[in-house]
Design a protein around this motif. Structure first.
Motif, short mmCIF file in Angstrom:
data_model
loop_
_atom_site.label_atom_id
_atom_site.label_comp_id
_atom_site.label_asym_id
_atom_site.label_seq_id
_atom_site.Cartn_x
_atom_site.Cartn_y
_atom_site.Cartn_z
N ALA A 154 5.10 26.44 3.29
CA ALA A 154 3.69 27.18 3.65
C ALA A 154 2.70 26.52 3.91
N ALA A 155 2.65 25.27 3.20
CA ALA A 155 1.34 24.34 3.33
C ALA A 155 1.43 23.58 4.72
N LEU A 156 2.72 23.23 5.17
CA LEU A 156 2.51 22.67 6.41
C LEU A 156 2.74 23.45 7.60
N LYS A 157 3.00 24.48 7.57
CA LYS A 157 3.40 25.66 8.85
C LYS A 157 2.00 25.78 9.54
N GLY A 158 1.77 25.43 10.77
CA GLY A 158 0.59 25.38 11.54
C GLY A 158 -0.47 24.21 11.25
N SER A 159 0.00 23.13 10.61
CA SER A 159 -0.91 22.10 10.29
C SER A 159 -1.05 21.37 11.61
N ASP A 160 -2.25 20.72 11.93
CA ASP A 160 -2.43 19.88 12.94
C ASP A 160 -2.50 18.60 12.45
N ILE A 161 -2.96 18.33 11.12
CA ILE A 161 -3.11 16.95 10.76
C ILE A 161 -2.58 17.06 9.20
N VAL A 162 -1.63 16.20 8.92
CA VAL A 162 -1.16 16.15 7.34
C VAL A 162 -1.39 14.60 7.22
N ILE A 163 -2.32 14.81 5.69
CA ILE A 163 -2.77 13.57 5.33
C ILE A 163 -1.81 13.42 3.76
N ILE A 164 -1.28 12.13 3.58
CA ILE A 164 -0.28 12.09 2.46
C ILE A 164 -0.64 10.92 1.40
N PRO A 165 -1.30 11.40 0.23
CA PRO A 165 -1.51 10.36 -0.83
C PRO A 165 -0.65 10.85 -1.90
N ALA A 166 0.59 11.04 -1.84
CA ALA A 166 1.37 11.49 -2.69
C ALA A 166 2.32 10.34 -3.23
N GLY A 167 2.40 10.27 -4.55
CA GLY A 167 3.32 9.07 -5.06
C GLY A 167 2.56 8.59 -6.10
N VAL A 168 3.32 7.50 -6.42
CA VAL A 168 2.90 6.68 -8.00
C VAL A 168 1.93 5.52 -7.46
N PRO A 169 0.78 5.34 -8.36
CA PRO A 169 -0.13 4.13 -7.91
C PRO A 169 0.34 3.05 -8.91
N ARG A 170 -0.09 1.77 -8.67
CA ARG A 170 0.19 0.58 -9.39
C ARG A 170 -0.54 0.26 -10.60
N LYS A 171 0.00 -0.40 -11.59
CA LYS A 171 -0.50 -0.65 -12.84
C LYS A 171 -0.63 -2.24 -12.78
N PRO A 172 -1.64 -2.70 -13.58
CA PRO A 172 -1.72 -4.23 -13.69
C PRO A 172 -0.32 -4.92 -13.75
N GLY A 173 -0.39 -6.10 -12.88
CA GLY A 173 0.99 -6.69 -12.82
C GLY A 173 2.04 -6.33 -11.81
N MET A 174 1.77 -5.04 -11.33
CA MET A 174 2.77 -4.49 -10.20
C MET A 174 2.51 -4.90 -9.17
N THR A 175 3.22 -5.00 -7.96
CA THR A 175 3.02 -5.21 -6.68
C THR A 175 2.84 -3.79 -6.13
N ARG A 176 2.51 -3.66 -4.69
CA ARG A 176 2.88 -2.29 -4.15
C ARG A 176 4.52 -1.98 -3.95
N ASP A 177 5.01 -3.36 -3.57
CA ASP A 177 6.52 -3.08 -3.37
C ASP A 177 7.28 -2.53 -4.66
N ASP A 178 6.62 -2.64 -5.86
CA ASP A 178 7.32 -2.27 -7.09
C ASP A 178 7.28 -0.55 -6.95
N LEU A 179 6.52 0.05 -6.26
CA LEU A 179 6.31 1.32 -6.13
C LEU A 179 7.55 1.92 -5.26
N PHE A 180 8.10 1.00 -4.61
CA PHE A 180 9.31 1.41 -3.49
C PHE A 180 9.94 2.45 -4.14
N ASN A 181 10.95 2.16 -5.13
CA ASN A 181 11.95 3.13 -5.40
C ASN A 181 11.40 4.53 -5.55
N ILE A 182 10.49 4.74 -6.24
CA ILE A 182 10.03 6.20 -6.40
C ILE A 182 9.42 6.69 -5.33
N ASN A 183 8.33 5.83 -4.71
CA ASN A 183 7.57 6.62 -3.56
C ASN A 183 8.61 6.76 -2.21
#
Ligand code: NAD
Ligand code: LMR
Length: 337
Positions: free
Chosen positions: A70-99
């Motif tokens: 329902a959120a997506l139907k008819g959308s022209d633009i979809v912006i995606i900031p969904a997922g887990v952010p980093r904590k100190p000591g992590m690289t962005r690649d460490d987020l891969f498995n979950i995101n």
């Protein structure tokens, strides 16, 4: 009638980004989707007296796909900031498995419900999540590379701010629009300070200052992760940066011409200039470069800047290309397995 959907709308980026979208007069409908807390965000934003309609969508269970649909139907633009952010000591690649799984699920939803939408991917690691979107949309037979955008705008925002801070008497951040190419992680981020608006000031720096400036742009995300001390990564500056790209796309969709923005894109030969760009980046399929935006998405890749870089930047590009190739492979392998 323009509809924008934000997926991950209750998060640290999602909330301020949704606020900025809500304030854009070109937007008629704002759809907020998240797996937690989104009704509260929707109720709150819904009181703002801008003219767009706001709806929030929360799935009733892990299996429930109707809220996303329902959120997506008819959308022209979809912006995606969904997922887990980093904590100190992590690289962005460490987020891969979950995101990676989150992105794959959202890409499937887009394929089924809004296959023609412009898709703006913020979720990290961008270098790999954008290929996941591309491959998933491809699998579903609805892929249009000119409508897929990896959001690397925060690197440009930082590059503009950080050089201006070195010349506080003579410049302000808005004087600059640094071309930052490559990807969005550490040494894959390559600010081309020797070109365009920063050429003069960059030329005044000594070698040590140049290295420090480039390093600050490449690892700017770490400054925020460390300062937040376990509470996440950049949210407000990211919301601003994500909105900046979305705003330019909204302008292009409404017919404004001549808009150029950097984005991490699929160098698919259907896009003008992409084949030439691909040759210049050792055959990589994804790379951030300036693109011309039009009503139907990315019209042209401005690859010429890659021919204008100096020898130091050539070396930086080579390092970025080597790392990116692994990041891209990882995303493609995940989505095609
Ligand atoms: P956050 O944890 O504050 O918010 C993320 C939101 O995503 C949460 O509300 C969560 O419920 C939601 N979410 C999780 N799974 C979902 C799903 N399947 N569908 C919809 N929503 C879902 O995190 P944040 O600080 O907002 O960061 C979000 C992402 O953006 C992270 O991956 C982060 O690394 C990335 N990021 C990217 C950039 C960039 O420059 N591209 C900059 C900053 C952060
Ligand atoms: C950033 O550049 O701020 C984001 O990619 C978040 C992070 O993990 O640093």
């Amino acid at each position: 009638m323009v509809k924008v959907a934000v997926l991950g709308a209750a998060g640290g980026i999602g909330q301020p980004l949704s606020l900025l979208v809500k304030l854009n007069a070109k937007v008629d409908e704002l759809a907020l989707f998240d797996v937690v807390n989104v009704p509260g965000v929707g109720a709150d934003l819904g009181h703002i007296n801008s003219d767009s309609k706001t709806q929030s969508y929360l799935p009733s269970s892990k299996e429930d796909k109707t809220a996303l649909a329902a959120a997506l139907k008819g959308s022209d633009i979809v912006i995606i900031p969904a997922g887990v952010p980093r904590k100190p000591g992590m690289t962005r690649d460490d987020l891969f498995n979950i995101n990676a799984s989150i992105c794959q699920g959202l890409a499937e939803g887009i394929a089924e419900n809004s296959p023609k939408a412009f898709v703006l991917v913020i979720s990290n690691p961008v270098n790999s999540t954008v290929p996941i979107f591309a491959e998933t949309l491809k699998k579903k037979g609805v892929y249009d590379p000119s409508r897929l955008f990896g959001v690397t705008t925060l690197d440009i925002v930082r590059a503009n701010t950080f050089i201006s801070q070195l010349f506080p008497q003579d410049t302000k951040p808005s004087d600059f629009n640094v071309r930052v190419v490559g990807g969005h992680s550490g040494e894959t981020i390559v600010p081309l300070y020797s070109l365009g608006s920063t050429k003069k000031y960059y030329g005044e720096l000594n070698e040590e200052q140049k290295k420090a400036l480039i390093h600050r742009v490449q690892f700017g995300g770490d400054e925020v992760v460390q300062a937040k001390n376990g509470a996440g990564s950049a949210t407000l500056s990211m919301a601003y940066a994500g909105y900046r790209l979305a705003e330019q796309i909204l302008k292009a969709v409404s017919g404004e011409t001549g808009i150029v923005e950097c984005t991490y894109l699929n160098l698919d030969s259907k896009i003008k200039g992409a084949a030439e760009a691909k040759t210049l980046v050792n055959g990589l399929d994804f790379f951030s470069l300036p693109v011309v935006l039009g009503k139907d998405g990315i019209e042209e890749v401005k690859y010429d800047i890659l021919n204008e870089v100096n020898d130091d930047e050539k070396k930086l590009l080579q390092v970025a290309i080597d790392q990116l190739s692994k990041n891209i492979e990882k995303g493609v392998a995940f989505a095609t397995k």
